[in-house]
Write a protein that holds these residues in place. Sequence first.
Motif, PDB file in Angstrom:
ATOM      1  N   GLN A  94       0.823  -1.207   0.000  1.00  0.00           N
ATOM      2  CA  GLN A  94       0.000   0.000   0.000  1.00  0.00           C
ATOM      3  C   GLN A  94       0.860   1.262   0.000  1.00  0.00           C
ATOM      4  O   GLN A  94       0.513   2.258  -0.649  1.00  0.00           O
ATOM      5  N   SER A 177      -6.383  -6.158  -2.462  1.00  0.00           N
ATOM      6  CA  SER A 177      -6.915  -5.297  -1.406  1.00  0.00           C
ATOM      7  C   SER A 177      -7.989  -5.970  -0.568  1.00  0.00           C
ATOM      8  O   SER A 177      -8.394  -5.433   0.463  1.00  0.00           O
ATOM      9  N   CYS A 179     -10.017  -8.315   2.045  1.00  0.00           N
ATOM     10  CA  CYS A 179      -9.908  -9.169   3.226  1.00  0.00           C
ATOM     11  C   CYS A 179     -10.156 -10.611   2.793  1.00  0.00           C
ATOM     12  O   CYS A 179     -10.781 -10.870   1.760  1.00  0.00           O
ATOM     13  N   ILE A 195     -13.970  -5.622   2.097  1.00  0.00           N
ATOM     14  CA  ILE A 195     -13.122  -5.148   3.191  1.00  0.00           C
ATOM     15  C   ILE A 195     -13.935  -5.028   4.474  1.00  0.00           C
ATOM     16  O   ILE A 195     -15.048  -4.509   4.460  1.00  0.00           O
ATOM     17  N   GLU A 196     -13.383  -5.529   5.558  1.00  0.00           N
ATOM     18  CA  GLU A 196     -13.935  -5.348   6.892  1.00  0.00           C
ATOM     19  C   GLU A 196     -12.873  -4.667   7.744  1.00  0.00           C
ATOM     20  O   GLU A 196     -11.702  -5.046   7.692  1.00  0.00           O
ATOM     21  N   PRO A 197     -13.223  -3.668   8.522  1.00  0.00           N
ATOM     22  CA  PRO A 197     -12.224  -2.955   9.333  1.00  0.00           C
ATOM     23  C   PRO A 197     -11.432  -3.913  10.225  1.00  0.00           C
ATOM     24  O   PRO A 197     -11.995  -4.768  10.902  1.00  0.00           O
ATOM     25  N   GLY A 198     -10.117  -3.770  10.172  1.00  0.00           N
ATOM     26  CA  GLY A 198      -9.257  -4.558  11.043  1.00  0.00           C
ATOM     27  C   GLY A 198      -9.102  -6.014  10.673  1.00  0.00           C
ATOM     28  O   GLY A 198      -8.621  -6.808  11.496  1.00  0.00           O
ATOM     29  N   CYS A 199      -9.494  -6.405   9.468  1.00  0.00           N
ATOM     30  CA  CYS A 199      -9.381  -7.829   9.120  1.00  0.00           C
ATOM     31  C   CYS A 199      -7.916  -8.261   9.161  1.00  0.00           C
ATOM     32  O   CYS A 199      -7.037  -7.565   8.640  1.00  0.00           O
ATOM     33  N   ARG A 202      -5.427 -10.874   4.358  1.00  0.00           N
ATOM     34  CA  ARG A 202      -5.749 -10.362   3.031  1.00  0.00           C
ATOM     35  C   ARG A 202      -5.564 -11.482   2.009  1.00  0.00           C
ATOM     36  O   ARG A 202      -4.835 -12.454   2.249  1.00  0.00           O
TER      37      ARG A 202
END
Length: 240
Positions: A94, A177, A179, A195-199, A202
């Motif tokens: 990233q 990108s 999860c 995408i899930e926060p804090g996964c 990846r």
Amino acid sequence: MRWLFLLLALTFPARAADCPDCPEMVAIPSGLGRLGDDAAPFTVRVAAFALARTETSVGQWKACVAGGGCAAKAGLRWPEDAMPMTNVTFADAQAFAAWLSRRTGQHYRLPSEAEWEYAARASSQSMFPWGGSMEEGMAVCQHCDPRFDRRPAPVGTMAANAWGLADMNGNVWEWTSDCWFPSHQDRPRDAIARIEPGCPKRTVKGGSWYYVPYQSRSASRVGEDARAFGYDIGFRVARD
């Protein structure tokens, strides 16, 4: 099928680099893409985007380090400029995309899993973009090519697919990108990353020099700890 694959690969979409140290980008057309193995494909709609022609190279990473956007990596097993950059975490990948964005004024990012597989297939419906089985000279994986049996190849060594993208199958795993989800079930029908926060994990795609041919098929996918790095995980960038 190989002769048809190589014939199609002679006509590539438009490609260009945004700066001397930037990756060469290939225009990927919009369309319907399939995700997953042949037994249970999942169809998604993909908007047009651009994808790097090759995996990010060591030389490109060095340019990012020199530009203050990336951290220097000690102990690379293959430090030559033409080799694929490895030993990078998801955050490292990233950071490279963010540096390109700042340098060029364009929006660079990691591709979503759906975009990645759509581009890897390049309109093919088979296990590999050239057909239903591995063929020597088409990918770098375990016992796939005697020149590269225990190491990756320099980026762009093997034949590109019909859209002009090299090493989508094999060479090094590539961060996306998304999860990690164990299956495509219940995913959206577009190509936006899941995408899930804090996964913690990846999705990486495409197999590598270290793994058997089956892991280099277009549908191949693995969940990797986002903090992990190794000598068979790299990445390539996308651009809106």
